[in-house]
Scaffold this active site. Structure first.
Site, PDB file in Angstrom:
ATOM      1  N   GLY A 494     -25.826   8.278  24.109  1.00 25.09           N
ATOM      2  CA  GLY A 494     -25.029   7.437  24.154  1.00 25.09           C
ATOM      3  C   GLY A 494     -24.205   7.704  22.795  1.00 25.09           C
ATOM      4  N   GLY A 499     -20.800   5.846  16.737  1.00 23.14           N
ATOM      5  CA  GLY A 499     -19.930   7.618  17.213  1.00 23.14           C
ATOM      6  C   GLY A 499     -21.268   8.456  18.016  1.00 23.14           C
ATOM      7  N   VAL A 501     -24.940   9.436  20.306  1.00 21.12           N
ATOM      8  CA  VAL A 501     -26.136   9.266  19.368  1.00 21.12           C
ATOM      9  C   VAL A 501     -26.850  10.356  20.440  1.00 21.12           C
ATOM     10  CG1 VAL A 501     -27.712   8.181  20.096  1.00 21.12           C
ATOM     11  CG2 VAL A 501     -26.057   6.776  19.527  1.00 21.12           C
ATOM     12  N   ASP A 611     -24.868  -8.839  16.214  1.00 20.72           N
ATOM     13  CA  ASP A 611     -24.606  -8.290  17.638  1.00 20.72           C
ATOM     14  C   ASP A 611     -25.795  -8.375  18.179  1.00 20.72           C
ATOM     15  OD1 ASP A 611     -22.744  -6.622  18.599  1.00 20.72           O
ATOM     16  OD2 ASP A 611     -23.139  -4.717  17.154  1.00 20.72           O
TER      17      ASP A 611
END
Ligand code: NAG
Ligand code: NAG
Ligand code: NAG
Ligand code: NAG
Length: 828
Positions: A494, A499, A501, A611
């Protein structure tokens, strides 16, 4: 005989009076199984069997008495005289008041009782999802000790006879252990890095040795432990000698305490027999028999009662053939103090031999060849099959109404809990509160970053370092490189705002997700810190757990438990994954709601996630939902006061319009975002889709229009058409709609949302006939019945008009940076 026994107990009690215990267990159960009377061992009273039947569920009452009046061996305890025999699967369920580490001690002694041949009995024992014993046949008197972590309500110990056999137990102990007794991390000596996750592990005591001293019984140990003499484990006894100076023992400020090991252990040692020969050059070695195929936790206790001056002793320490300490100089670790307690923990690799060997030998740097060890503990670590023994299978029990509460308390999440949903509904509120309390009482040891409880690498590596909070989460960069095949691009699973993953695997085989931050920016660094802080504070089955982090070399790396099934979003649209059923989707929403509810009602300060979106809800191999990505979370006083933030943060399409308008942050902002997620789950489309006609671009706006017109059923995911029961859909729609209320005060709490979702699941699942309340919304909720007219604010329009090249980027990535740009450009 009686007089003699009596005076021993009096002596033991007197001994106790003079040395106070350091720790009082919150939970303690001591059962003298099969006996009609209490038995006292040390100052512990093992209660008569009848006082413990309330904890026991067994097919038949069989109380066995050996009728032995005299104790035949010195170490035979009165507990061995009687036993409970089980002729079918049976279990003890002990209610646990405080989650965390607990001892389980099981006493066995085979004798003959009527037709029951205990000597050839074979059985398995299970607890805390762990196989403790598998097809076990005690040959003689034996006590097995385990240390397990109880996260939830009850501790269940299940006894299961092998086929055509019986099971039995003579006595049971369950007692709290200080959670910080065993640090979460320990040095792996066969490779670089640490073994982490010990805090949650089930362990079995293999050996606990008092070097150079006699047997130390529970009476001289604050945690009720026994310490055996080491002499029978010495490979070459002639090379060793012993020394004792118990009164000299001191405990440092921070580090070993009397609970780590008592002065009677630290005050004696086995040392090199080198006093007569300054050229001595040999090792003193202990062989501890173990079962191959497991990893072992090894704790060494040192206390320099040997040297005259602090710099006298420098020596090497080995486990198997590995050097774990080269030139160990205790005084440098203890600020030059002699006779001060010190310990170090290590974890072995998976062993292929039947021994753990510990050796000590002289260092060429030492003025005189000498080496010593004061105590040694070896504990077996549960393997990847959740076993400390073989591979026996936990028996299933017939479901009895009487035990309902208990079953549910223990195994929420397993199918049985689902079957019981209907009945549970009415018990619901209370259970919810209980669960909440229980999950909060389990405080992981590394939470208390403060001075007194900091465990950190000080303990696991044996070096005295200044320890900040969260130290024991720290993972060396090389270990992260190892785990990710040096950040192999093909292992990327991901890419997010933070950044990349990567998928990875730690040395011990644990699968992990490794999130590597882009080179340090102020923004990224703040989020990195927040994430570590949040995740190390909160542990919950519906929150993704942090395994560790790495901040070496300006890196910002977070290592999480690996979530096999990725994001909820990926299961809804934009991938080839099979479509989820309605029940699965409801369960996922319920799981995520539980995670958020836990955050909002958290321990000291509520936490706002800020979020919430489908890309931040992850699914494990069983499709259990866990909330992730805490980089933007906020705790604390902000919530009570009027919080005015300079930068509105969150993700497009999920943002609470009230937060945007007034920049005032409350838990209800998460509730709004979660409402959007609910509709996303129902409709399986992106929350912002600029390719659609204007009125459909923004999902929240669009579904609210349809819901108002009673046309929700027309916009649901095509895969669900005809599969949702109308009542379940109605309940779900109403709940989601209320989450999207324009003003926070009109939105339900996360707890109410959770409750209503569980009800929606119940409506889908259960066949409730003629329930007069079923069609009445009022009977269900205290939700405010009228949701204000949904006047979407102007800001949403600008969001919708925002030009974007990729829809996916918009809804999938944390958009704080883009958003602040948008705010700026509007201001111009
Ligand atoms: C044993 O005695 C100590 C102190 O006298 C006490 O703190 C502890 O709770 C006692 N243990 C039991 C099991 O009664
Ligand atoms: C146990 O502790 C008591 C009191 O400190 C002491 O007198 C006794 O010698 C100890 N026993 C052992 C085996 O060390
Ligand atoms: C002590 O044992 C270690 C590990 O097995 C070995 O490497 C070392 O040579 C031994 N030292 C002596 C003096 O035998
Ligand atoms: C294990 O320890 C025992 C007892 O000291 C010893 O006899 C045996 O040789 C050891 N086995 C191995 C494989 O080291």
């Amino acid at each position: 005989m009686m007089g003699f026994g009596f005076s021993i107990w009096v002596l033991l009690l007197l001994n106790l009076a003079c040395c106070s215990r350091g720790f009082t267990p919150v939970d303690q159960f001591y059962v003298n199984c099969g006996s009609s009377s209490d038995a006292v061992v040390g100052n512990i009273t093992f209660v008569a069997d009848k006082s413990a039947t309330k904890y026991l569920s067994t097919p038949q009452e069989i109380l066995a008495d050996s009728n032995l009046n005299s104790i035949t061996r010195a170490d035979d305890s009165p507990l061995f005289r009687t036993a409970r025999i089980f002729n079918g699967p049976s279990k003890y369920t002990f209610p646990i008041r405080q989650g965390g580490r607990h001892w389980i001690r099981l006493h066995f002694y085979p004798f003959s009782y009527q037709n029951y041949d205990m000597k050839s009995a074979s059985f398995s024992v299970f607890s805390q999802k762990t196989t403790l014993l598998s097809d076990f046949t005690p040959k003689d008197a034996i006590v097995r000790e385990y240390s397990v972590n109880v996260e939830k309500g009850d501790l269940v110990i299940t006894f299961s006879p092998s086929s055509n056999s019986i099971a039995y137990v003579n006595a049971i102990e369950v007692a709290s252990v200080p959670d910080d007794l065993i640090a979460d991390a320990a040095q792996l000596y066969s490779s670089s890095g640490q073994f982490t996750g010990l805090a949650a592990q089930s362990l079995q005591t293999v050996a606990r040795l008092n070097m150079g001293g006699p047997f130390v019984s529970l009476v001289n140990d604050t945690l009720g432990r026994n310490w055996e003499s080491d002499s029978s484990y010495l490979k070459q006894p002639n090379l060793a000698t012993s020394k004792s100076n118990i009164p000299a023992v001191q405990y440092p400020n921070g580090g070993a305490t009397v609970d780590t090991a008592p002065p009677t252990v630290y005050g004696t040692c086995t040392k090199m027999n080198s006093d007569s020969d300054p050229r001595s050059n040999f090792n003193v070695t202990w062989d501890i028999p173990v079962d191959p195929g497991f990893q072992y936790w090894v704790r060494m206790h040192f206390c320099d009662i040997v040297s005259v001056s602090p710099t006298d002793s420098v020596f090497d320490v080995y486990i198997d053939t590995y050097v774990v300490y080269r030139d160990l100089e205790l005084s440098t670790k203890l600020y030059g103090k002699l006779a001060t307690a010190f310990f170090a923990d290590f974890v072995t690799p998976v062993l292929d031999r039947p021994n753990v060997s510990v050796s000590i030998g002289p260092s060429p740097r030492s003025p005189y060849p000498d080496a010593f060890l004061n105590g040694l503990e070896v504990m077996k670590i549960r393997n990847s099959k959740d076993s400390l023994a073989g591979t026996s299978v936990l028996p299933s029990f017939p479901k009895s109404k009487k035990k309902l509460g208990i079953i549910v308390g223990v195994s929420v999440g397993v199918p049985v809990a689902l079957i019981l949903v209907g009945i549970l509904f009415f018990m619901h509120r209370r259970r919810k509160q209980q669960q909440l309390k229980l999950s909060k009482t389990w405080v992981p040891i590394w939470v208390n970053g403060g001075a007194s409880h900091t465990m950190g690498s000080k303990y696991s590596t044996g070096t005295t370092v200044s320890v900040g909070s969260n130290q024991s989460y720290r993972i060396p960069f090389v270990a992260v490189q190892d785990a990710t095949n040096n950040f192999d691009e093909s292992w990327v699973i991901g890419v997010g705002g933070f950044g990349k993953v990567y998928k990875g695997e730690l040395h011990d085989g644990t699968k992990v997700a490794v999130k590597r931050g882009n080179p340090r920016s102020q923004q990224g660094l703040a989020e990195f810190r927040t994430e570590i802080e949040m995740l190390s504070q909160f542990r919950h089955r519906h929150l993704v757990s942090l395994i560790g982090y790495c901040d070496e070399k300006n890196e910002m790396i977070l290592v999480y438990e690996y979530m096999e099934n990725g994001t909820v979003k990926s299961h809804l649209y934009g991938s080839d994954l099979p479509s989820l059923g309605w029940k699965e989707r409801l369960e996922i929403c319920i799981g995520a709601a539980k995670g958020l509810h836990y955050l909002h009602t958290g321990d000291a300060k509520p936490v706002i996630h800020r979020d919430v979106k489908s890309a931040n809800i992850l699914l494990d191999e069983n499709l259990m939902a866990k909330v992730a990505d805490f980089g933007l979370s906020k705790t604390g006083p902000d919530i009570d006061q009027t919080h005015v933030s300079t930068a509105v943060k969150g993700s497009f399409g999920y943002l609470d319009p009230e937060y945007f308008r007034r920049q005032q942050l409350t838990e209800k902002s998460d509730v709004y975002s979660f409402g959007v997620v609910l509709f996303e789950v129902l409709c399986a489309r992106p929350v912002i889709d600029p390719s659609l006609p204007r009125e459909k671009v923004n999902l929240a706006e669009w579904v609210m229009k349809c819901q108002k017109k009673g046309q929700l059923d027309q916009i649901i995911d095509a895969n669900l058409v005809g599969k949702i029961k109308p009542d379940s859909l109605r309940k779900f729609g109403e709940t989601a709609e209320k989450c999207l209320a324009d003003y926070g005060v009109d939105r339900p709490s996360m707890g109410d949302v959770l409750w209503n979702l569980e009800y929606a699941l119940q409506l889908q699942e259960a066949v409730i006939q003629n329930d007069p309340e079923e069609n009445s919304t009022n009977a269900i909720g205290q939700l405010s019945p009228q949701v204000g007219e949904f006047n979407h604010v102007e800001t949403t329009t600008s969001v919708a008009q925002f030009e974007t090249s990729s829809v996916d980027d918009l809804s999938g990535v944390s958009m704080s940076r883009v958003f602040s740009q948008l705010v700026k450009s509007e201001g111009r």
